[in-house]
Design a protein around this motif. Structure first.
Motif, PDB file in Angstrom:
ATOM      1  N   THR A   4      38.649  40.134  51.106  1.00 34.92           N
ATOM      2  CA  THR A   4      39.859  39.736  50.397  1.00 34.92           C
ATOM      3  C   THR A   4      39.737  40.037  48.901  1.00 34.92           C
ATOM      4  O   THR A   4      40.657  40.597  48.297  1.00 34.92           O
ATOM      5  N   ALA A   5      38.607  39.687  48.306  1.00 34.83           N
ATOM      6  CA  ALA A   5      38.389  39.943  46.882  1.00 34.83           C
ATOM      7  C   ALA A   5      38.309  41.441  46.602  1.00 34.83           C
ATOM      8  O   ALA A   5      38.821  41.924  45.586  1.00 34.83           O
TER       9      ALA A   5
ATOM     10  N   GLN B  67      39.821  43.858  48.277  1.00 32.48           N
ATOM     11  CA  GLN B  67      41.171  44.407  48.357  1.00 32.48           C
ATOM     12  C   GLN B  67      41.953  44.137  47.078  1.00 32.48           C
ATOM     13  O   GLN B  67      42.671  45.016  46.584  1.00 32.48           O
ATOM     14  N   ALA B  68      41.809  42.947  46.510  1.00 33.02           N
ATOM     15  CA  ALA B  68      42.500  42.619  45.265  1.00 33.02           C
ATOM     16  C   ALA B  68      41.963  43.466  44.105  1.00 33.02           C
ATOM     17  O   ALA B  68      42.740  43.999  43.307  1.00 33.02           O
TER      18      ALA B  68
ATOM     19  N   ALA C  95      43.132  47.126  44.506  1.00 35.14           N
ATOM     20  CA  ALA C  95      44.543  47.301  44.154  1.00 35.14           C
ATOM     21  C   ALA C  95      44.713  47.365  42.635  1.00 35.14           C
ATOM     22  O   ALA C  95      45.563  48.100  42.124  1.00 35.14           O
ATOM     23  N   ARG C  96      43.874  46.636  41.918  1.00 30.50           N
ATOM     24  CA  ARG C  96      43.955  46.600  40.455  1.00 30.50           C
ATOM     25  C   ARG C  96      43.246  47.794  39.817  1.00 30.50           C
ATOM     26  O   ARG C  96      43.777  48.421  38.905  1.00 30.50           O
TER      27      ARG C  96
ATOM     28  N   TYR D  63      32.353  44.730  43.346  1.00 35.43           N
ATOM     29  CA  TYR D  63      33.209  45.890  43.587  1.00 35.43           C
ATOM     30  C   TYR D  63      32.588  47.035  42.810  1.00 35.43           C
ATOM     31  O   TYR D  63      32.370  46.925  41.612  1.00 35.43           O
TER      32      TYR D  63
ATOM     33  N   ALA E 299      38.871  32.685  45.465  1.00 33.06           N
ATOM     34  CA  ALA E 299      40.166  32.145  45.055  1.00 33.06           C
ATOM     35  C   ALA E 299      40.061  31.207  43.858  1.00 33.06           C
ATOM     36  O   ALA E 299      41.036  30.989  43.147  1.00 33.06           O
TER      37      ALA E 299
ATOM     38  N   SER F 214      38.049  31.838  41.340  1.00 34.51           N
ATOM     39  CA  SER F 214      37.486  32.696  40.289  1.00 34.51           C
ATOM     40  C   SER F 214      35.983  32.511  40.117  1.00 34.51           C
ATOM     41  O   SER F 214      35.451  32.678  39.029  1.00 34.51           O
TER      42      SER F 214
END
Length: 71
Positions: free
Chosen positions: A18-19, A21-22, A25-26, A44, A61, A63
């Protein structure tokens, strides 16, 4: 006969996914992947637009860094 056991969350992505993918995307780095630092924390990592290999921590979620609990 094979017996299958469901643990209830087989289809859900992990916190790392999940992290990732976020972050992807950024940042949109090329050859992006999840790596782990020496402390067992997810990062990442990929090739940034400037051609340099870059890495940043994957955060949950709240941080907080996503790290293996047994390290």
């Amino acid at each position: 006969t094979t017996v299958l056991h469901s643990y209830g969350n087989d289809g859900l992505p992990s916190a790392e996914v999940t992290a990732f993918q976020a972050a992807d995307a950024r940042l949109k780095y090329q050859k992006a992947r999840i790596e782990y630092d020496p402390k067992g924390c997810a990062r990442y990592q990929g090739v940034a637009p400037d051609g340099q290999l870059r890495s940043e921590p994957l955060l949950d979620a709240r941080s907080q860094p996503i790290c293996a609990k047994n390290l």
